[in-house]
Design an enzyme around this catalytic site. Structure first.
Site, mmCIF file in Angstrom:
data_model
loop_
_atom_site.group_PDB
_atom_site.id
_atom_site.type_symbol
_atom_site.label_atom_id
_atom_site.label_comp_id
_atom_site.label_asym_id
_atom_site.label_seq_id
_atom_site.Cartn_x
_atom_site.Cartn_y
_atom_site.Cartn_z
ATOM 1 N N GLU A 1 -106.764 -18.586 -15.177
ATOM 2 C CA GLU A 1 -106.052 -19.845 -15.461
ATOM 3 C C GLU A 1 -105.898 -20.691 -14.182
ATOM 4 O OE1 GLU A 1 -104.800 -22.091 -17.078
ATOM 5 O OE2 GLU A 1 -104.162 -21.536 -19.084
ATOM 6 N N HIS A 2 -105.253 -21.836 -14.332
ATOM 7 C CA HIS A 2 -105.129 -22.837 -13.266
ATOM 8 C C HIS A 2 -104.509 -22.320 -11.962
ATOM 9 C CE1 HIS A 2 -100.777 -23.095 -13.684
ATOM 10 N NE2 HIS A 2 -101.021 -22.784 -14.950
ATOM 11 N N ASP A 3 -104.919 -22.920 -10.870
ATOM 12 C CA ASP A 3 -104.289 -22.716 -9.551
ATOM 13 C C ASP A 3 -104.315 -21.266 -9.053
ATOM 14 O OD1 ASP A 3 -103.399 -25.497 -9.145
ATOM 15 O OD2 ASP A 3 -102.162 -25.084 -10.907
#
Ligand code: UDP
Length: 220
Positions: free
Chosen positions: A140-142
């Site tokens: 997922e993000h980041d």
């Protein structure tokens, strides 16, 4: 002289699962080139799943202007050793990516990754060298993922997580998301057991299992 040849290094489980992905990738790119298996357990070349398999010494002396190799071996320390050897020999690490892999915005991926079918990488992610993301895994993000990290199938790596070099994440493990100011960190070389639910950071070099994931205590 043939222009370019490709190879999957390792003809065991991991390599034989990535070969069809690699074959489809070359077709998609409109490239007609041979893909070999390299496996050092072979004294003589032989055929494996319709491909010529040979040891590294034999691959090295094949005549070709360019050689690209995907190191399809789950053990991250072997991947690192072989990546160094290939680099010394001027052979390039080859990224293999299934046609249905989803990659969103601002994703940086180091050389030699293996992205199996149904892998998803969302946005703002940085990944190091020779990453293996097996079937149905997501990032997922980041997230920041180091070098030679291995995901078995179905790993759920949520947002704002840092995974350091050589960590191994077992099948179906779930890692809880961190926050931008306090990412959840999986330490260097740690092992997350299959199905583990990781709710907090894991120190380097240990194995955690269960729900919630706890350090594995050795019997006796
Ligand atoms: N291997 C190799 N050179 C090495 C180390 C390993 O060719 O320096 C090959 C080994 O002979 C085996 C494969 O890599 O065929 C690794 O297979 P294994 O079953 O251990 O694991 P996998 O990564 O396929 O799950």
């Amino acid at each position: 002289m043939t222009n370019t040849v490709y190879a999957i290094y390792g003809a065991s489980g991991c390599g034989r699962s990535l070969m069809p992905v690699a074959r489809e990738q070359l077709q998609r790119e409109g490239l007609k080139a041979e893909i070999y298996f390299i496996d050092d357990s072979l004294e003589q070349p032989k055929e494996i799943n319709g491909h010529t398999a040979l040891n590294y010494a034999a691959f090295k002396v094949l005549e070709a202007q360019n050689k690209f190799v995907q190191i399809a071996i789950a053990n991250s320390h072997i991947r690192q050793k072989l990546a160094q050897q290939l680099e010394q020999d001027g052979i390039q690490l080859w990224q293999v990516k299934a046609s249905n892999v989803v990659i969103m915005d601002q994703v940086e991926i180091g050389a030699g990754a293996a992205l199996s079918p149904f892998v998803t990488l969302t946005s703002n992610i940085k990944i190091g060298k020779c990453f293996h993301a097996n079937l149905y895994s997501y990032v997922e993000h980041d997230c920041i993922i180091g070098d030679f990290v291995t995901f078995a199938p179905g790993v759920k790596c949520n947002g704002n997580i840092i995974i350091e070099d050589h960590a191994y994440i077992g099948t179906g493990a779930v890692i809880k998301q961190g926050t931008p100011d306090k990412p959840l960190i999986i330490g260097q070389g740690s092992v997350i057991g299959m199905g583990a639910v990781v709710t907090k950071s894991v120190p380097a070099g240990i194995t955690v299992v269960g729900n919630p994931a706890r350090p594995l205590r050795k019997e006796g």
